[in-house]
Design an enzyme around this catalytic site. Structure first.
Site, PDB file in Angstrom:
ATOM      1  N   GLU A  92     -37.203  10.350 113.324  1.00 56.14           N
ATOM      2  CA  GLU A  92     -36.429  10.996 112.255  1.00 56.14           C
ATOM      3  C   GLU A  92     -37.080  10.863 110.882  1.00 56.14           C
ATOM      4  O   GLU A  92     -37.056  11.807 110.095  1.00 56.14           O
ATOM      5  CB  GLU A  92     -35.000  10.449 112.203  1.00 56.14           C
ATOM      6  CG  GLU A  92     -34.079  11.023 113.275  1.00 56.14           C
ATOM      7  CD  GLU A  92     -34.249  10.331 114.618  1.00 56.14           C
ATOM      8  OE1 GLU A  92     -34.964   9.313 114.679  1.00 56.14           O
ATOM      9  OE2 GLU A  92     -33.680  10.826 115.609  1.00 56.14           O
ATOM     10  N   PHE A 134     -28.100  10.293 113.550  1.00 54.67           N
ATOM     11  CA  PHE A 134     -29.542  10.098 113.695  1.00 54.67           C
ATOM     12  C   PHE A 134     -30.222  10.133 112.330  1.00 54.67           C
ATOM     13  O   PHE A 134     -31.283   9.555 112.129  1.00 54.67           O
ATOM     14  CB  PHE A 134     -30.149  11.143 114.638  1.00 54.67           C
ATOM     15  CG  PHE A 134     -29.599  11.105 116.047  1.00 54.67           C
ATOM     16  CD1 PHE A 134     -28.913   9.988 116.513  1.00 54.67           C
ATOM     17  CD2 PHE A 134     -29.779  12.180 116.906  1.00 54.67           C
ATOM     18  CE1 PHE A 134     -28.404   9.949 117.810  1.00 54.67           C
ATOM     19  CE2 PHE A 134     -29.287  12.152 118.205  1.00 54.67           C
ATOM     20  CZ  PHE A 134     -28.594  11.031 118.657  1.00 54.67           C
ATOM     21  N   HIS A 170     -21.845   7.940 117.811  1.00 51.19           N
ATOM     22  CA  HIS A 170     -22.202   9.351 117.954  1.00 51.19           C
ATOM     23  C   HIS A 170     -21.071  10.300 117.587  1.00 51.19           C
ATOM     24  O   HIS A 170     -21.115  11.468 117.933  1.00 51.19           O
ATOM     25  CB  HIS A 170     -22.644   9.661 119.382  1.00 51.19           C
ATOM     26  CG  HIS A 170     -23.913   8.987 119.793  1.00 51.19           C
ATOM     27  ND1 HIS A 170     -23.966   7.665 120.163  1.00 51.19           N
ATOM     28  CD2 HIS A 170     -25.184   9.448 119.896  1.00 51.19           C
ATOM     29  CE1 HIS A 170     -25.210   7.348 120.485  1.00 51.19           C
ATOM     30  NE2 HIS A 170     -25.961   8.409 120.321  1.00 51.19           N
TER      31      HIS A 170
END
Lengths: 321, 349
Positions: free
Chosen positions: A56, A82, A125
């Site tokens: 990332e 992320f 998440h």
């Protein structure tokens, strides 16, 4: 002519249309364009559609450098958390470089990711992390709630000369709705009144718009008229439309999937307290997630998140019912 | 004084180009000396943190002397040296460091954030390692738009322990991006000696060994000799321009000044402390040995012995560089501050 399409399809349509319109737009991310059969690879080639490693910091940092030098990268980051791995690039690089250069450069890029996945994705998440980003000058944040907004805001994000965090809500991805054909660009900082009403102003983003509209429908049957406003972009934030609605209704309920102190709701409550306090006939009510991480098990998850029932209750409470 | 880099038609570096290189090295040194002196001569004029490139002159000039006109240089926050070579106005640079309206970035950036895209210097980040990713992105632009450019990415030994370094070099290698990574090993990561924080250095290996992790060429050069740096970088640039991907060059030299001016809280004045070698580690001999190998002295000696530089010519270059930087300081001191309300400009494009 509008076409009926899914939210996910509307986003993809905007990306395809913008890539067709402007050869400086590139699109890359993890597990993207993996084979020559990929429709985007076939249409735009491997130079403009790229697969990346799980990196990332580099994915986002490379986008910054590419944007500084003439491209318009759209980075598929899949899940908003992320981006936390590369917080520096998101908050301290992309939005600062233009300012620090005294306006000599621009950084036009889109960081695209899903969020709020309330389907058993547990603690890491399914969060709503946009609150941190809406307070960073130089960064824009879009939270589309409908297929039409998904398209119009993606087109606007790609054409914008600033870094944009475009967050699509996972729970709205399959929702269908009318989407205008061809060039359709929604300006940043313009809220949309999703349902006009006169008794209570209800402000919500993303999936919470869906829930708020359902609550408004329920309340209408009881003779309560709710105005549902979707800011659509939280940076810049259209405070005027909200304050004007409060002038009319005198009551405000703020719905947000984020935890209370990391919510857009808290920011809007502050703005209205300063600019619209004398119009309020009742205290502002915030319906947010509880101050917990998101639990895995379904009953636990439901307990933590805002629901139609909680929204209905909040609207009634500001009406003293 | 030749400001623009003379064309290099022959294989070997011609006299004109060598003199140009020497002049640029001198200009960097004098610029940094004047920045350093400002803390003493005009206390309070420079705010925040400032990082100097004295000691890096041969490495910077040797690398940038290989570039084509449109190639970009993208370093980190220790960024004064590069734009001087690229043709940026030293007056504007000094005014920026003094926080003035006529500054390169109109006073919005300061020492750590110089930017001059018109002179192939797109901008800098003050956060260690992060600009390695930006430079890699610029190389992506060059590849996608087929501009023929090569990106010169400069960073320190400390930055080579950042995730951005590993992630960027991996992607550049996979995508065969036109970029040259120049790891300036000046022996100290902020205040920490390199062998205390770098696995290669701790094992007695060169830092260029990191290239092996990405299956790309990696070499270590003597960064006090601009001609050796030139040769290594030229090879890497050729490779990059041919579409064969990135290289890693470790350029070893010694930073002559401390990491930065002392971090003090106003109104306590700040200036440059002793170098960490002396201040922290008590290695006076190490520092003296490094100073004895001053890249400017070495290069002047070499040029004189080759008959490229005469004593009067050297004196003339020195005088003109000194005058140029004196003018830069006076220009910066005379420049007004920006109007306060300009602070809200440039948030959004």
């Amino acid at each position: 002519m509008p076409s009926e399409m899914m939210y996910a399809q509307a986003m993809a349509t905007a990306i395809t249309e913008e890539m067709t319109r402007d050869s400086n737009v590139i699109f890359y991310g993890q597990n993207l364009g993996m084979t020559d059969r990929d429709p985007l690879v076939r249409k735009f080639g491997k130079s403009r559609v790229r697969i990346t490693p799980i990196s990332e910091t580099a994915e986002m940092g490379i986008a910054v450098g590419a944007a500084m030098t003439g491209l318009r990268p759209v980075v598929e980051l899949w899940m908003s958390e992320f981006m936390l791995v590369a917080m520096g690039q998101l908050l301290n690089e992309a939005p600062r470089l233009r300012y620090m250069s005294g306006g000599q450069i621009k950084v036009p890029l889109v960081f695209k990711a899903g969020y709020g996945f309330a389907a058993g994705w547990a603690g890491q998440h399914s969060n709503c992390i946009y609150h941190t980003m809406m307070g960073i000058p130089g960064l824009k944040v879009a939270l589309p709630s409908t297929p039409a907004d998904a398209k119009g805001l993606m087109a606007a994000s790609i054409r914008d000369d600033n870094p944009v965090m475009y967050l699509h809500h996972y729970m709205t991805m399959l929702g269908k709705g009318p989407v205008p054909d061809g060039d359709y660009v929604i300006p940043f900082g313009v809220a949309d009144v999703k349902r006009p009403g006169s008794d209570v102003t209800l402000v919500a983003t993303g999936w919470m718009v869906t829930k708020s509209l359902a609550a408004a429908e329920t309340l209408a049957k009881e003779g309560i008229s709710v105005e549902v406003i979707d800011p659509r972009t939280i940076a810049p934030l259209d405070v005027d439309t909200i304050v004007n609605s409060v002038k009319k209704t005198g009551r405000l309920v703020l719905v947000d999937q984020a935890p209370r102190h990391a919510s857009v709701a808290a920011i809007i409550a502050g703005e209205v307290a300063e600019r619209g306090f004398h119009h309020l006939k009742a205290p502002v009510k915030m319906v947010t997630a509880l101050d917990t991480s998101i639990p895995y098990s379904e009953p636990l998850e439901k307990y933590v998140l805002p629901s139609e029932e909680k929204i209905v209750w909040a609207v009634k409470s500001v009406l003293g019912k | 004084m030749p400001k623009k880099m003379p064309k290099n038609n022959k294989k070997a570096l011609g006299k004109e180009r060598l003199i140009w290189m020497y002049t640029q090295m001198l200009r960097i040194r004098e610029f940094e000396e004047r920045v350093k002196r400002t803390f003493v001569e005009h206390p309070g004029v420079i705010r925040g943190h400032t990082h100097l490139a004295d000691g890096a002159e041969a490495s910077i000039v040797g690398a940038l002397a290989t570039r084509n006109e449109n190639d970009l240089a993208m370093p980190s926050y220790r960024c004064h040296g590069y734009p001087i070579v690229l043709g940026t106005s030293v007056k504007k640079m000094m005014a920026e460091i003094y926080g003035r309206k006529d500054g390169l970035c109109q006073g919005f950036g300061g020492s750590m954030h110089l930017a001059d895209p018109a002179h192939h210097f797109p901008g800098t980040s003050g956060i260690i390692g992060q600009a390695i990713a930006h430079a890699t992105g610029a190389a992506l632009t060059a590849q996608v738009k087929k501009t023929g450019q090569v990106i010169y990415c400069f960073f320190g030994d400390g930055a080579s322990k950042q995730g951005a370094f590993y992630e960027s070099l991996n992607m550049a290698a996979v995508w065969k991006l036109p970029i040259v990574y120049i790891l300036e090993n000046n022996q100290y990561q902020v205040y920490t000696r390199v062998e205390l924080e770098d696995a290669n250095a701790a094992a007695g290996d060169p830092l260029s060994r990191k290239a092996q992790a990405f299956s790309i060429p990696g070499v270590t050069v003597d960064g006090t000799d601009p001609l050796r740096v030139y040769d290594a970088v030229e090879k890497a640039v050729k490779r990059a321009r041919a579409g064969l991907g990135p290289s890693l060059i470790e350029s070893k030299f010694y930073r002559f000044s401390a990491h930065g001016n002392a971090i003090t809280v106003p109104p306590v004045p700040t200036q440059f402390p002793e170098h960490e070698a002396i201040e922290t580690y008590g290695r006076k001999a190490e520092y003296a040995a490094a100073r004895a190998r001053d890249p400017i002295l070495l290069f002047r000696k070499k040029l004189k012995s080759k008959g490229v530089l005469s004593e009067p010519a050297a004196k003339q270059i020195e005088d003109s560089v000194r005058a140029e930087l004196e003018q830069a300081v006076q220009f910066a001191l005379a420049s007004p501050f920006p109007s306060p309300e300009e602070a809200t400009k440039y948030v959004y494009a």
